[in-house]
Design a protein around this motif. Structure first.
Motif, PDB file in Angstrom:
ATOM      1  N   ARG A 192       9.664   2.949 -14.913  1.00  0.00           N
ATOM      2  CA  ARG A 192       9.016   1.807 -15.546  1.00  0.00           C
ATOM      3  C   ARG A 192       8.079   2.363 -16.610  1.00  0.00           C
ATOM      4  NH1 ARG A 192       4.855  -0.022 -10.736  1.00  0.00           N
ATOM      5  NH2 ARG A 192       3.013   0.962 -11.634  1.00  0.00           N
ATOM      6  N   TYR A 200       9.004 -10.063 -17.195  1.00  0.00           N
ATOM      7  CA  TYR A 200       7.852 -10.722 -16.589  1.00  0.00           C
ATOM      8  C   TYR A 200       6.618  -9.839 -16.655  1.00  0.00           C
ATOM      9  CZ  TYR A 200       9.656  -7.948 -12.635  1.00  0.00           C
ATOM     10  OH  TYR A 200      10.131  -6.932 -11.845  1.00  0.00           O
ATOM     11  N   TYR A 201       5.475 -10.513 -16.588  1.00  0.00           N
ATOM     12  CA  TYR A 201       4.189  -9.807 -16.616  1.00  0.00           C
ATOM     13  C   TYR A 201       3.871  -9.239 -15.244  1.00  0.00           C
ATOM     14  CZ  TYR A 201       2.666 -11.115 -21.290  1.00  0.00           C
ATOM     15  OH  TYR A 201       2.530 -11.215 -22.647  1.00  0.00           O
ATOM     16  N   PRO A 253       5.682  -0.235  -1.273  1.00  0.00           N
ATOM     17  CA  PRO A 253       6.102  -1.244  -2.255  1.00  0.00           C
ATOM     18  C   PRO A 253       5.621  -0.931  -3.675  1.00  0.00           C
ATOM     19  CG  PRO A 253       5.102  -2.278  -0.333  1.00  0.00           C
ATOM     20  CD  PRO A 253       4.872  -0.812  -0.200  1.00  0.00           C
ATOM     21  N   ILE A 254       6.550  -0.944  -4.586  1.00  0.00           N
ATOM     22  CA  ILE A 254       6.208  -0.707  -5.983  1.00  0.00           C
ATOM     23  C   ILE A 254       7.311  -1.322  -6.845  1.00  0.00           C
ATOM     24  CG2 ILE A 254       7.349   1.581  -6.147  1.00  0.00           C
ATOM     25  CD1 ILE A 254       4.815   2.484  -7.765  1.00  0.00           C
ATOM     26  N   THR A 255       6.890  -1.913  -7.963  1.00  0.00           N
ATOM     27  CA  THR A 255       7.841  -2.458  -8.922  1.00  0.00           C
ATOM     28  C   THR A 255       8.376  -1.291  -9.747  1.00  0.00           C
ATOM     29  OG1 THR A 255       6.479  -4.422  -9.072  1.00  0.00           O
ATOM     30  CG2 THR A 255       8.107  -4.115 -10.803  1.00  0.00           C
ATOM     31  N   ALA A 258      10.932  -1.900  -5.086  1.00  0.00           N
ATOM     32  CA  ALA A 258      10.790  -2.462  -3.731  1.00  0.00           C
ATOM     33  C   ALA A 258      11.956  -3.355  -3.307  1.00  0.00           C
ATOM     34  CB  ALA A 258       9.473  -3.231  -3.633  1.00  0.00           C
ATOM     35  N   PRO A 265       3.864  -2.006 -15.575  1.00  0.00           N
ATOM     36  CA  PRO A 265       4.585  -1.886 -14.306  1.00  0.00           C
ATOM     37  C   PRO A 265       5.872  -2.695 -14.219  1.00  0.00           C
ATOM     38  CG  PRO A 265       2.275  -2.450 -13.940  1.00  0.00           C
ATOM     39  CD  PRO A 265       2.493  -2.503 -15.410  1.00  0.00           C
TER      40      PRO A 265
END
Ligand SMILES: [Zn+2]
Lengths: 637, 101
Positions: free
Chosen positions: A351, A42-43, A266-268, A271, A359
């Motif tokens: 990432r 996903y973007y 929070p971070i991809t 999270a 991200p």
């Protein structure tokens, strides 16, 4: 012919119900006894852009890797067809919305220009017009691909004539349509799908009921396509499996390890782990409340690591979870943990970098960041995990190592492992042990940094009649700030020399694992999430006459030299290939600096998409049969 | 726009991804856009959208799946794209979108 294995892509706009489709379908398949692995691509712009789920479903084993071409593409929009039509195998199936038949690629503004140009060029080469209908006609004629055109609006309208629909939940039905159509084509028992709906929508009985009504409509309309890609009845020998992501398995591992404090910003793609832990802040077992686990969303990653260290000093098993940019902020804290011998676990999901980078895409480019960041010299441990189940056990191992040696442990994972959903055998809790290391009840003359021991007895802040001092500065055995050179030598060496103890004491199976046949004629060396594709490649390559092994480096720092050298000793160095999701394939440099063994053949991928089986096997064969030394993989939209 | 029925009505709020269906802000219920229009139908003209833009600060281009925030953008998209005064966000968005960047 019935298929042992089916690969598929579900494509559509991010936020439009793809995630639910993946979950319902995977639950249905798992319930039916199939093995599943599903990668989410996903973007990073949150919603609207093209997303897809790439799945591999097996009737005979638990799948470990993804592969192209896929047998089935379920396209929720025209962009999915333009993006993936070339990924569908001859004889495959495309499910699509008939409403997009006339769409041209120029009508899809959300597609990036570079991709559009590549697709247009490809269509030109094939001499096809750039609209959906022309592409599907070509695929049907030239590649025996069946198009299953569905009319979303008609079914939704029929549903609306029967039930009072809430327009805000329309995606729930779109997911239903995608899942039921896919299930029909795979010839699945629709009872499994019913289970999938019930599991997904839980107590929202009306949504389940409406989807079951849709299921009947679809079954009637698409009867002719039933079993078009019939998958075999499952024969997987596993009585119980879990369906969960890597993030989930780490969270579960933390609960089992007895974590009492988890912090995060929070971070991809980190999270989700903390979100799951938040759901279990209070756990009941046999009528008793265990915990609670305090999960704290801090104002930034500096507070995340420092608060976790504080919690750890009070005796709580403590951790934080982040990805590259967050870890960078934690580095000063990491150094403080080194100075004060604080047992803490940092779960680090890599990432695509540098900076914000990509991200929501994967990477393994932070090996050196994990192993060498932070000022000063001190002992730390970097562990990696090859798959979901390992991530569970390694999470527990990480805490055991952190407390036994009083060091920060970085558990290095990546987006592919974090975000992919997989059926996994239920972890065997009898294999789990908890080691809290050398603890002390403190007392009057307690010395927190007692030099009589390589690992000092650890009392917790708050222990009765016990005083200890922590600061960022060099200190004496009590923790008082001192700059005496002799003390410096003793304290500084003591902290660093833990690395030797760790290297000698940590069991071999935590350090590395070797897979495949003995006396191999080639050896693949990697770490982390490349394990699945590497093991599947060994099987494929065996069919082509190659005898190989895969060496999964699990403890990356301190590097297990002795064990590595033992493995490598019988192998021709020119037949060793390092693989990694990075440009540099840093594992080969780490090996070189630790052991003097130079690995020159490398397979790299840094598009952010995971290595898939077909390209991986091709690259290994190329490296084994030519003078080429470096292959960059690039498959996947 | 070659679209017919409610799709061209100012009061039709299409679903963000299933744009042939949505919500009629006058009737307060789910409608399918390509059906027969009712007596309240009002043609969506650019001046209406300009007013919405100035009152609310944004309109939405269904074709591009994005908000438009100034008049130049609106004019640019209006003739060849499906621009609407409001869009219906699906409840799934909160489950499906990544929680952070
Ligand atoms: Zn537009």
């Amino acid at each position: 012919m019935e298929l042992n294995e089916v690969s598929l892509i579900l494509g559509g706009a991010q936020g439009s119900g793809l995630e639910a489709s993946m979950l319902i379908l995977s639950r249905a398949l798992a319930y039916g006894g199939y093995g599943v692995i599903a990668d989410r691509e996903y973007y990073s712009n949150i919603t609207g852009r093209h997303s897809y789920i790439h799945m591999n479903v097996s009737a005979t084993n638990i799948p470990r890797s993804l592969r192209y071409p896929v047998n089935l593409l379920a396209a929720m929009d025209s962009e999915s067809i333009f993006t993936h039509f070339n990924d569908v195998a001859n004889g495959g199936v495309i499910i699509y919305d008939r409403g997009v038949d006339g769409k041209r690629i120029s009508d899809v503004p959300s597609m990036e220009d570079a991709l559009k140009l590549r697709v247009l060029k490809h269509l030109q080469d094939l001499n096809i017009e750039s609209d959906v209908a022309s592409i599907l006609t070509y695929l049907e004629k030239e590649r025996r691909i069946t198009r299953v055109g569905v009319d979303f609006t008609r079914w939704l309208r029929m549903l609306a004539s029967k039930f009072e629909l809430q327009p805000r939940v329309l995606s729930r039905y779109v997911s239903g349509i995608i899942v039921v159509t896919t299930a029909l084509i795979l010839g699945l028992d629709l009872e499994y799908v019913k289970y999938g709906f019930e599991a997904q929508f839980g107590n929202r009985k009306e949504i389940v009921k409406e989807n079951l009504y849709l299921m009947d409509l679809i079954k009637e309309d698409l009867n002719q396509y039933g079993g078009l890609l019939q998958i075999k009845k499952p024969t997987i020998n596993s009585d119980k499996v879990m369906l969960a992501t890597g993030n989930d398995f780490v969270a579960i591992g933390k609960i089992v390890a007895g974590v009492r404090y988890q912090s995060y910003y929070p971070i991809t793609p980190a999270a989700d782990e903390s979100f799951l832990l938040e759901k279990f802040e209070v756990i009941e077992y046999d009528g008793d409340v265990i915990g609670p686990i305090i999960v704290m969303q801090t104002e930034d990653e500096i507070a995340a690591i420092t608060s976790a260290m504080g919690a750890s000093l009070t005796g709580s098993r403590s951790s934080t979870a982040t990805s590259g940019p967050g870890f960078d902020l934690m580095v000063e804290g990491l150094s403080w943990a080194g100075m004060n011998e604080v047992p803490i676990v940092i779960t680090y999901y890599q990432r695509g970098g540098p900076s914000t980078g990509q991200p929501t895409r994967g990477s393994q480019s932070d090996l050196f960041n994990a192993a060498f960041s932070a000022h000063g010299e001190f002992a730390r441990v970097v562990l990696s995990s090859g798959d979901h189940l390992e991530a569970f056990y390694d999470t527990v191992n990480a805490f055991n190592i952190a407390e036994r040696y009083q060091v920060p442990v970085i558990h290095l994972l990546d987006k592919f492992l974090a975000n992919s959903l997989a059926t996994v055998p239920v972890p065997d809790l009898s294999k789990v042990t908890i080691d809290r290391g050398f603890t002390s009840n403190g007392g009057k003359d307690y010395k927190r940094f007692d030099l009589n021991h390589k690992i000092s007895p650890r009392a917790f802040l708050g222990t009765l009649n016990t005083v200890m001092w922590y600061s960022g500065d060099e200190h004496d055995e009590y923790g008082h700030i001192v700059e005496d050179p002799e003390n410096r030598i003793s304290m500084y060496s003591k902290r660093i020399e833990k690395l030797q103890i760790i290297e000698s004491e940590v069991p071999e199976e935590i350090k590395l694992r070797l897979y495949g046949e003995g006396s191999p004629d080639y050896l693949i060396v990697g770490w982390g999430s490349v394990k699945g594709v590497a093991l599947d490649a060994l099987d494929e390559l065996r069919k082509a006459g190659y005898r190989g092994m895969y060496l999964d480096m699990k403890m990356l720092y301190p590097f297990p030299k002795k064990e590595f050298l033992k493995v490598i000793s019988g192998v021709d160095p020119s037949r060793v290939i390092a693989v990694e999701h990075s440009y540099n394939v840093s594992i080969s440099d780490l090996i070189s600096m630790s052991t003097n063994v130079k690995i020159v053949k490398k397979v790299a991928k840094f598009t952010g998409r995971p290595m898939v089986l077909n390209e991986f096997v091709e690259a290994i064969i190329k490296l084994l049969t030519s003078k080429e030394e470096y292959k960059v993989l690039r498959y996947g939209a | 726009m070659s679209k017919v029925g409610c799709l061209c009505c100012l009061y039709f709020k299409p679903h963000i991804y299933v744009s042939s269906a949505g919500y009629c802000s006058l009737k307060g219920r789910c409608v399918f856009g390509d059906g027969v229009v009712c007596g309240e139908y009002r043609d969506k003209v650019i001046d209406d959208l300009k007013k919405v833009l100035s009152d609310v600060g944004w309109v939405y281009c269904v074709t591009c799946r994005k908000t438009l925030v100034d008049e130049f953008e609106l004019e640019d998209h209006f003739n060849s794209h499906d621009v609407v005064a409001d869009v219906l966000i699906d409840e799934a968005v909160s489950d499906e979108a990544p929680s952070a960047d």
